[in-house]
Design a protein around this motif. Structure first.
Motif, short mmCIF file in Angstrom:
data_model
loop_
_atom_site.label_atom_id
_atom_site.label_comp_id
_atom_site.label_asym_id
_atom_site.label_seq_id
_atom_site.Cartn_x
_atom_site.Cartn_y
_atom_site.Cartn_z
N TYR A 52 8.65 5.14 3.37
CA TYR A 52 7.31 5.59 3.00
C TYR A 52 6.43 5.54 4.22
N PRO A 53 6.32 6.63 4.96
CA PRO A 53 5.48 6.63 6.15
C PRO A 53 4.02 6.44 5.76
N PRO A 54 3.20 5.99 6.72
CA PRO A 54 1.78 5.81 6.41
C PRO A 54 1.12 7.11 6.01
N ALA A 55 0.18 6.98 5.09
CA ALA A 55 -0.56 8.16 4.66
C ALA A 55 -1.38 8.70 5.81
N PRO A 56 -1.53 10.00 5.90
CA PRO A 56 -2.32 10.58 6.99
C PRO A 56 -3.75 10.09 6.97
N ARG A 57 -4.28 9.80 8.17
CA ARG A 57 -5.64 9.31 8.31
C ARG A 57 -6.61 10.47 8.41
N GLY A 72 -10.24 4.01 -4.46
CA GLY A 72 -9.96 4.87 -3.31
C GLY A 72 -8.79 4.37 -2.49
N LEU A 73 -8.67 3.04 -2.36
CA LEU A 73 -7.57 2.48 -1.59
C LEU A 73 -6.23 2.71 -2.29
N TRP A 74 -6.18 2.48 -3.62
CA TRP A 74 -4.93 2.76 -4.34
C TRP A 74 -4.57 4.24 -4.22
N ALA A 75 -5.57 5.10 -4.34
CA ALA A 75 -5.30 6.54 -4.30
C ALA A 75 -4.78 6.99 -2.95
N SER A 76 -5.07 6.24 -1.89
CA SER A 76 -4.62 6.64 -0.56
C SER A 76 -3.15 6.30 -0.30
N LEU A 77 -2.54 5.53 -1.21
CA LEU A 77 -1.12 5.14 -1.04
C LEU A 77 -0.20 6.24 -1.57
N LEU A 131 -1.39 0.82 -10.66
CA LEU A 131 -0.26 1.72 -10.39
C LEU A 131 -0.60 3.16 -10.75
N ASP A 132 -1.32 3.34 -11.86
CA ASP A 132 -1.69 4.71 -12.25
C ASP A 132 -2.63 5.36 -11.24
N SER A 133 -3.34 4.55 -10.49
CA SER A 133 -4.27 5.09 -9.50
C SER A 133 -3.60 5.39 -8.17
N THR A 194 1.00 0.85 5.59
CA THR A 194 0.90 1.02 4.13
C THR A 194 0.76 -0.32 3.44
N LEU A 195 1.49 -1.32 3.94
CA LEU A 195 1.37 -2.66 3.35
C LEU A 195 -0.04 -3.22 3.54
N CYS A 196 -0.60 -2.97 4.71
CA CYS A 196 -1.98 -3.43 4.95
C CYS A 196 -2.94 -2.79 3.97
N THR A 197 -2.76 -1.49 3.72
CA THR A 197 -3.61 -0.80 2.75
C THR A 197 -3.42 -1.38 1.36
N SER A 198 -2.17 -1.71 1.02
CA SER A 198 -1.89 -2.32 -0.29
C SER A 198 -2.61 -3.66 -0.42
#
Length: 460
Positions: A52-57, A72-77, A131-133, A194-198
């Motif tokens: 799972y590569p990092p989401a584009p910034r 917003g943070l969940w949605a970015s994953l 999870l739904d977000s 991605t883990l940091c965002t989580s």
């Protein structure tokens, strides 16, 4: 959405997670650790590239602004993360429940009935909402997100618990969730970014649901306080009603108002002081029944020794007259005499003071209880003075009152009047000429003394 930065749980959450995260080689959720040291651990040369590569910034990345918050943070994953993590929902929920019950003694009870349903569904719904977000902005309506946790705050208040229990549960839940997600992420080769965002999403979520529960708790507290205030105001009215209310009615209302019913009460009549430009909020005990907005402000207490101590400081800007302590059924009488005393203060009959006690002026209150009768007594008892000038009447009346009070000799009376004894002898001869044998009659002497005292009080 409330200002999550106003919630005071962030530091406690971050501190609680720092050490376990570092020991496990995972990012500290209180600190963005996307540097080379972590990357070498989680994406080394002998490990497959992240699935799972990092989401584009983008410049609007929610991690750089809290406006979007946890949603917003969940949605970015990546959405794939939520799909892969779904089988772990129930084990995570069980782990959170176990840790919460271990950490919060108030929740350490069988998960049965209403309590069990609320806590188990609350934990599971929290996980599902997050999870739904993931990867799907707007998947969970904001109303659903906020209503659940406001209601949990209301439930905590209604159950008689403090917010500490619920906020501790949130912190524990966040810690357990981070542990499970980080283990899952490392096993699945998720990137450090991605883990940091989580991690950030988890703790933004803890912040926000804590703030929502504070809102719900405060709303329930305010509503309950308003309801209790109305019930206590009604109880005050029943206690002071004339004719008196039925004892069973008062007992029932006291129970509804959560007011401990005493055997005796003290009523205090209140009035704003003219020399005060503003009325500060009173500092009264919670068990004092008080009405400051009515046409005749007053308060009632069952514990005057404790509740009325330093009353002048507790009621800045108010004049207070403390009525006699009476049986509960005689509360209207205590108020009656407190208000009569207040009227005498207003007329200048009694010396003005911030706090006055009726019991310090009982003889005056009794003497002036019926001023019509007192004035009739003055006219009848002091009738011999009618032909005198006001100045003569004042001198002879003063001398007669001191003689009635003391029955002293001319020198003793002269000393009190600050005149020559011969002056007293002259005045006493005049009084004998005016009143004659009535000065030898005990009943007549009593009537004269009462009349002279009343005239002195009334200034007539």
């Amino acid at each position: 959405m409330p200002d999550v930065d106003a919630v005071d749980t962030v530091d406690a959450v971050d501190t609680g997670f720092a050490a376990p995260a570092l020991r496990a080689g995972r990012p500290n959720p209180g600190e963005r650790t996307s540097g080379p040291a972590y990357r070498q651990q989680s994406v080394s040369a002998d490990r497959p590239r992240p699935a799972y590569p990092p989401a584009p910034r983008t410049p609007a990345d929610p991690r750089h602004g809290r406006a979007s918050g946890a949603i917003g943070l969940w949605a970015s994953l990546p959405r794939e993360l939520a799909i892969r993590f779904k089988p772990r929902v129930d084990p995570l929920a069980r782990a959170i429940l176990q840790e919460v019950q271990r950490a919060v003694p108030e929740y350490r009870q069988p998960l049965e009935g209403a309590f069990g349903h609320i806590i188990t569904q609350g934990v599971r719904q929290s996980i599902i909402q997050c999870l739904d977000s993931v990867g799907t902005p707007g998947a969970v309506p904001l109303e659903t997100w906020t209503t659940v946790f406001r209601n949990l705050g209301k439930i905590e208040f209604n159950e008689g618990r403090s917010l500490d229990c619920l906020q501790t549960a949130y912190r524990v839940g966040g810690r357990v969730a981070w542990r499970h997600i980080s283990e899952f992420g490392q096993a699945a080769g998720v990137s450090a970014d991605t883990l940091c965002t989580s991690a950030e999403a988890i703790f933004a979520y803890v912040d926000e649901i804590s703030a929502l529960s504070i809102e719900g708790y405060t709303a329930a507290q305010t509503r309950a306080a308003g309801t209790r205030a109305r019930r206590r105001r009604r109880l005050l009215e029943l206690l002071l009603a004339d004719p008196p209310s039925a004892p069973q009615t008062i007992t029932a209302q006291a129970a509804t108002a959560q007011w401990p019913l005493p055997a005796e009460v003290t009523v205090v009549a209140l009035e704003p002081r003219a020399d005060q430009h503003s009325l500060a909020a009173p500092d009264l005990h919670a068990d004092v029944l008080v009405d400051l907005e009515g046409s005749e402000p007053c308060l009632v207490t069952g514990d005057p020794g404790r509740h009325l101590k330093n009353l002048a400081e507790r009621l800045p800007g108010w004049r207070a007259v403390i009525g006699p302590t009476v049986r509960l059924t005689d509360a209207p009488r205590s108020l009656l005499w407190a208000r009569r005393t207040l009227k005498l203060l207003q007329r200048g009959v009694l010396p003005d003071a911030p706090v006055t006690r009726c019991t310090d002026h009982l003889s005056t209150l009794w003497l002036l209880a019926d001023e019509f009768l007192v004035r009739e007594l003055c006219v009848r008892s002091l009738q011999p003075f009618q032909g005198l000038t006001p100045k003569q009447r004042a001198r002879l009346g003063e001398t007669l009152l001191i003689w009635l009070q003391s029955r002293g000799s001319a020198p003793e009376i002269a000393k009190r009047l600050k005149v020559h004894p011969q002056t007293v002898r002259y005045r006493m001869h005049q009084l004998v000429d005016l009143f004659g044998d009535r000065l030898d009659n005990a009943d007549d002497r009593l009537d004269m003394e009462i009349a002279l005292r009343a005239e002195a009080l009334l200034g007539s």
